[in-house]
Design an enzyme around this catalytic site. Structure first.
Site, PDB file in Angstrom:
ATOM      1  N   GLU A  10      48.304  44.298  38.245  1.00  0.00           N
ATOM      2  CA  GLU A  10      47.684  42.286  38.556  1.00  0.00           C
ATOM      3  C   GLU A  10      48.951  42.456  37.334  1.00  0.00           C
ATOM      4  OE1 GLU A  10      43.580  41.857  37.425  1.00  0.00           O
ATOM      5  OE2 GLU A  10      42.103  42.479  39.416  1.00  0.00           O
ATOM      6  N   GLU A  53      40.765  46.189  44.817  1.00  0.00           N
ATOM      7  CA  GLU A  53      39.466  45.354  44.068  1.00  0.00           C
ATOM      8  C   GLU A  53      38.667  44.379  44.861  1.00  0.00           C
ATOM      9  OE1 GLU A  53      40.100  44.528  39.262  1.00  0.00           O
ATOM     10  OE2 GLU A  53      41.796  45.974  39.328  1.00  0.00           O
TER      11      GLU A  53
HETATM   12  O1  IFM Z   1      37.830  44.501  34.863  1.00  0.00           O
HETATM   13  C1  IFM Z   1      39.081  44.208  35.871  1.00  0.00           C
HETATM   14  C2  IFM Z   1      40.269  44.863  35.909  1.00  0.00           C
HETATM   15  O2  IFM Z   1      40.629  45.314  35.196  1.00  0.00           O
HETATM   16  C3  IFM Z   1      40.975  44.191  36.658  1.00  0.00           C
HETATM   17  N1  IFM Z   1      40.486  43.299  37.536  1.00  0.00           N
HETATM   18  C4  IFM Z   1      39.884  42.542  36.972  1.00  0.00           C
HETATM   19  C5  IFM Z   1      38.024  43.363  36.303  1.00  0.00           C
HETATM   20  C6  IFM Z   1      37.274  42.822  36.573  1.00  0.00           C
HETATM   21  O3  IFM Z   1      37.614  41.589  35.658  1.00  0.00           O
END
Ligand code: IFM
Length: 463
Positions: free
Chosen positions: A172, A369
């Site tokens: 990200e 994710e």
């Molecule tokens: O915890 C974060 C992660 O580090 C990056 N993506 C979103 C998750 C939840 O907010």
């Protein structure tokens, strides 16, 4: 693009990140990251959640006794993949130069233990814990960061490339630079509310974002140079953009513009090898020095990724707002039930996967994710049980959306829940729980929630 591993079974896994879970912040020669400084020195969590939380101990997975118990929970869950990140300053305490063998040994052991449990490791090289000394030299704004990161990637590929076959370069990049760093900057300076950003700040971050995409390209190039046989990708935060008023030309244009900045810019770079000039112009309007040299375009063009990691939580609802950065405001419909990271819209994930299929040549995709926290209403302690019906429903509906897109031809190779365990949620510290397993942060006791049982049964029912 290297489309390997087509015969590998679909990956059912979970994801985590070093700073959020490991602890052991001073153990065995580890150096400091910018997050150690943010949390221990300037204490930004106090400005955001009113409490002093750090990742110094986190959920203690640097401890082998702890992480082996955790791997046992992964095995009972039926995971065949686990995504974790490597702490850059644990491996290179100063960010460059001398390698900390103890740090590499930790990751070698962890990977071997995962493999022994039948779980494929997916290793992310960078999930926001930038080495502190290099951050002081400008971090991603320093052009040398491209070489720093490539050299670090070379060390990791050499050490782990014989046992890890799926690497993620960066997690990200947009959130790291345009959200987390800006919140930290606002919280530390106290000049404005932590979440209040300006167009000038966005313009200032733009060259850093470009450097991150160059660093990705350089690391992919290093992966190819070493002749590794696995796959290398990047995990992008992708937000389908929905104009708040679908009839309003201004809102439609704002949604398209934000889509360009957050989604299209990195997607075009890592999949098509191109740089969208309209996005450069949008950000360049707030930073006249922001321009893309031809040599940079060539580096990006030569190093597309093997797969795209999709980090999806929610869409953004966008409208014009002169007071917001780039003249926009993005948020959520206040009437909807929201998870911490936004409204619950699995259909937007389905649409996103079809967009990748149709606009980007159907690249291999891993959902790197997806998950949710809803707060106390979804953490109902009942004797030994913890009921989290909203998370369970969220996961069920998003997995359905993924499988639907896959059935429609999207080349989805895996789905990883964020997260298996409650952990350190950055500026919100330990106040936001995303885990399928509850963690008592005082005692480190793990207690599976209902969503864990749901996911276990779903994995077991796969053909
Ligand atoms: O915890 C974060 C992660 O580090 C990056 N993506 C979103 C998750 C939840 O907010």
């Amino acid at each position: 693009m290297n489309h390997q591993n087509t015969t590998r079974p679909f990956l059912w896994g979970a994801a985590s990140a070093a700073y959020q879970v490991e602890g052991g912040w001073r153990a065995d020669g580890r150096g400091l990251s910018k997050w150690d400084v943010f949390t221990n020195g300037e204490r930004i969590t106090e400005k955001v959640v009113g409490a002093h939380h750090t990742g110094n101990v986190a959920i203690n997975t640097y401890d082998p006794v702890q992480y082996r118990n955790d791997i046992a929970l992964m095995r009972d869950l039926g995971l065949n993949a686990y995504r974790f990140s490597l702490s850059w300053p644990r491996i290179l305490p100063d960010g460059t130069g001398a390698v900390n063998t103890a740090g590499l040994d930790y990751y070698r052991r962890f990977v071997d233990d995962l493999l022994a449990a039948g779980i494929a490791p997916i290793a992310t090289l960078y999930h926001w814990d930038f080495p502190a000394g290099l951050f002081d030299r400008g971090g991603w704004h320093n052009r040398d960061s491209i070489d720093w990161f490539r050299d670090y990637a070379a060390v990791v590929f050499e050490a782990l490339g014989d046992r890890v076959d799926t690497f993620v370069t960066l997690n990200e990049p947009f959130i790291d630079l345009f959200l987390m760093d800006l919140i930290a900057e606002n919280a530390r300076s106290g000049e404005r509310e932590p979440f209040a950003f300006t167009s000038e700040q966005y313009g200032r971050q733009a060259p850093g974002m470009h450097n991150l995409l160059l660093a990705n390209a350089a690391a992919v190039g290093e992966f190819r140079r070493q002749g590794l046989s696995g796959m290398v990708g990047i995990a992008l935060p992708l937000y389908p953009m929905i104009p708040i008023d679908g009839e309003d030309a201004g809102d439609i244009a704002a949604a398209a513009q934000l889509d360009g900045v957050i989604n299209r810019w990195p997607l075009d770079a890592v999949l098509k090898g191109t740089v969208p000039d309209d996005v450069v112009a949008t950000l360049g309007a707030h930073n006249p020095a922001f321009a893309i040299p031809e040599a940079d375009r060539a580096l990006i063009a030569a190093n597309s990724v093997d797969f795209i990691g999709v980090n999806y939580y929610a869409p953004m609802f966008v409208e014009t707002d002169e007071s917001g950065p780039l003249g926009m405001a993005a948020g959520a419909n206040p009437d909807e039930v929201k998870a911490f990271n936004g409204p619950v819209r699995p259909e937007a994930l389905h649409g996103l996967l079809l967009r990748l299929r149709d606009d980007y040549g159907n690249p291999p995709v891993i959902i790197t994710e997806n998950g949710a926290g809803f707060g106390d209403i979804d953490e109902v302690h009942d004797g030994d049980a913890i009921h989290d019906p909203l998370r369970t429903d969220y996961l069920r509906r998003h997995i359905d959306a993924v499988l639907k897109a896959k059935a429609e031809g999207a080349d989805v190779r895996g789905y990883l829940v964020w997260s298996l365990f409650d952990n350190f949620e950055w500026i919100q510290g330990y106040t936001r729980r995303f885990g399928m397993v509850h963690v008592d942060f005082e005692t480190q006791t793990r207690t599976p929630k209902d969503s864990y049982a749901f996911y276990r049964d779903l994995i077991a029912a796969q053909p």
